[in-house]
Scaffold this motif. Structure first.
Motif, mmCIF file in Angstrom:
data_model
loop_
_atom_site.group_PDB
_atom_site.id
_atom_site.type_symbol
_atom_site.label_atom_id
_atom_site.label_comp_id
_atom_site.label_asym_id
_atom_site.label_seq_id
_atom_site.Cartn_x
_atom_site.Cartn_y
_atom_site.Cartn_z
ATOM 1 N N SER A 24 34.611 13.328 -63.869
ATOM 2 C CA SER A 24 35.684 12.775 -63.107
ATOM 3 C C SER A 24 36.154 13.596 -62.023
ATOM 4 N N PHE A 25 36.975 12.871 -61.251
ATOM 5 C CA PHE A 25 37.365 13.592 -59.781
ATOM 6 C C PHE A 25 38.680 12.792 -59.371
ATOM 7 N N GLY A 26 39.553 13.603 -59.009
ATOM 8 C CA GLY A 26 40.642 12.955 -58.394
ATOM 9 C C GLY A 26 41.870 12.762 -59.163
ATOM 10 N N GLU A 27 43.086 12.334 -58.940
ATOM 11 C CA GLU A 27 44.382 12.167 -59.602
ATOM 12 C C GLU A 27 44.909 10.787 -59.488
ATOM 13 N N GLY A 28 45.500 10.614 -60.493
ATOM 14 C CA GLY A 28 46.316 9.122 -60.468
ATOM 15 C C GLY A 28 45.534 7.963 -60.071
ATOM 16 N N SER A 29 46.141 7.293 -59.289
ATOM 17 C CA SER A 29 45.218 5.854 -58.763
ATOM 18 C C SER A 29 44.149 6.253 -58.186
ATOM 19 N N SER A 30 43.575 7.271 -57.754
ATOM 20 C CA SER A 30 42.552 7.663 -57.067
ATOM 21 C C SER A 30 41.409 8.327 -57.918
ATOM 22 N N ARG A 31 41.798 8.507 -59.308
ATOM 23 C CA ARG A 31 40.872 9.330 -60.148
ATOM 24 C C ARG A 31 39.828 8.444 -60.431
ATOM 25 N N VAL A 32 38.443 8.860 -60.430
ATOM 26 C CA VAL A 32 37.390 8.515 -60.817
ATOM 27 C C VAL A 32 36.625 9.180 -61.753
ATOM 28 N N ALA A 33 36.223 8.222 -62.798
ATOM 29 C CA ALA A 33 35.535 8.981 -63.996
ATOM 30 C C ALA A 33 33.958 8.044 -64.266
ATOM 31 N N ILE A 34 33.102 8.857 -64.286
ATOM 32 C CA ILE A 34 31.731 8.303 -64.473
ATOM 33 C C ILE A 34 31.191 8.973 -65.633
ATOM 34 N N ARG A 35 30.571 8.133 -66.351
ATOM 35 C CA ARG A 35 29.764 8.427 -67.770
ATOM 36 C C ARG A 35 28.345 7.588 -67.577
ATOM 37 N N PHE A 36 27.329 8.305 -67.813
ATOM 38 C CA PHE A 36 26.234 7.795 -67.536
ATOM 39 C C PHE A 36 25.003 8.214 -68.690
ATOM 40 N N LEU A 37 24.352 7.534 -69.281
ATOM 41 C CA LEU A 37 23.447 7.905 -70.481
ATOM 42 C C LEU A 37 22.007 7.426 -70.204
ATOM 43 N N CYS A 38 21.183 8.250 -70.396
ATOM 44 C CA CYS A 38 19.648 7.915 -70.152
ATOM 45 C C CYS A 38 19.391 7.752 -71.667
ATOM 46 N N ARG A 39 18.143 6.643 -71.665
ATOM 47 C CA ARG A 39 17.695 6.323 -73.021
ATOM 48 C C ARG A 39 16.764 7.590 -73.377
ATOM 49 N N GLY A 40 16.895 7.771 -74.776
ATOM 50 C CA GLY A 40 16.166 9.001 -75.308
ATOM 51 C C GLY A 40 15.062 9.483 -74.920
ATOM 52 N N ASP A 41 13.965 8.568 -74.335
ATOM 53 C CA ASP A 41 12.653 8.923 -74.079
ATOM 54 C C ASP A 41 12.545 8.957 -72.303
ATOM 55 N N SER A 42 13.907 8.931 -71.662
ATOM 56 C CA SER A 42 13.841 8.960 -70.330
ATOM 57 C C SER A 42 14.782 10.103 -69.702
#
Length: 263
Positions: free
Chosen positions: A78-96
């Motif tokens: 995540s980066f930023g504060e308040g209304s400008s905060r951005v959060a990213i979640r990313f998952l690779c499949r277990g064989d990738s």
């Protein structure tokens, strides 16, 4: 300078595409796909304007992620504060994991931008990864996400005793849960991924289960997902249940790499 991002973004995407072209031959030889599966634009979190602080933070996070982030198959930033905060979640499949998953990340970023244009938040799923972008801080540990979930199934039905097939398939999926949640060694976190194969009569069943590494109870999420199969996929030759916290899949044909293990 953020004002030069449009050019930088093009250069980054060109690099992503080059990586994809280098890997496409090996992926094809393994009969693997990275098809688009589903997306959801989270419109309740609003939109952002071109050149806004939110867009600058989003672009910063996207550029900051490299193959190093995918060694364990999962990343949450995540980066930023308040209304400008951005959060990213990313998952690779277990064989990738690792560099093999990096092209899927590029595809997911481009796909989410196109399908949820200017939305501050959205989720997109592909065969080998999923990406979630949010304007709010994503709580850790995560509860089971039943709201952002869906199922898919093979259009073909199994032949013979459907009830027996469903029971044996569910039993096999349950047997993978202890493997996925078992710690690989002292002081190490569970891998939260397991895959295997078993014979069902004359047919071979291939299956996998996986959780994100920020989930509170992986076992509970996978058990809930297995329970969804009776609502969507009775008697189907292949099915999958996906969410932002765990996923599972089974097929009567191989659909994963056998030589790549998560670290």
């Amino acid at each position: 300078m953020y004002s030069s991002y449009s050019l930088s973004e093009r250069l980054v995407l060109v690099h992503f595409l080059a990586v994809q072209l280098l890997l496409i031959r090996s992926v094809s030889s393994l009969n693997l796909t990275n098809a688009y599966l589903h997306h959801k634009c989270l419109v309740n979190q609003g939109n952002y304007k071109p050149g806004s602080e939110y867009e600058k933070n989003l672009n910063f996070l996207i550029r900051s992620i490299s193959t190093e982030n995918f060694k364990s198959g999962f990343e949450g930033l995540s980066f930023g504060e308040g209304s400008s905060r951005v959060a990213i979640r990313f998952l690779c499949r277990g064989d990738s994991y690792g560099s093999i998953c990096f092209p899927c990340y590029a595809t997911a970023v481009a796909g989410l931008r196109r399908r949820c244009e200017r939305n501050k938040a959205g989720i997109i799923w592909y065969d080998q990864c999923f990406l979630e972008v949010s304007n709010i801080e994503i709580p850790v540990p995560r509860k089971i996400d039943q709201e952002n979930s869906f199922s898919m199934h093979n259009p073909s039905n199994v032949n013979g005793d459907i009830q027996s097939f469903n029971k044996k398939t569910e039993d096999f999926l349950y047997s993978l849960i202890p493997i996925a949640t078992r710690s690989p060694g002292a002081g190490n976190e569970p891998i939260f991924y397991a895959a295997g194969e078993t014979m069902l009569g004359t047919k071979k069943l291939y299956a996998m289960v996986q959780c994100t590494k920020d989930i509170a109870v992986c076992k509970g999420c996978l058990e809930w997902s297995i329970g969804q199969l009776s609502k969507c996929c009775v008697g189907k030759q292949g099915s999958r249940v996906l969410s932002t916290t765990c996923n599972l899949r089974y097929e009567l044909y191989p659909f994963m790499r056998e030589d790549l293990k998560p670290v």
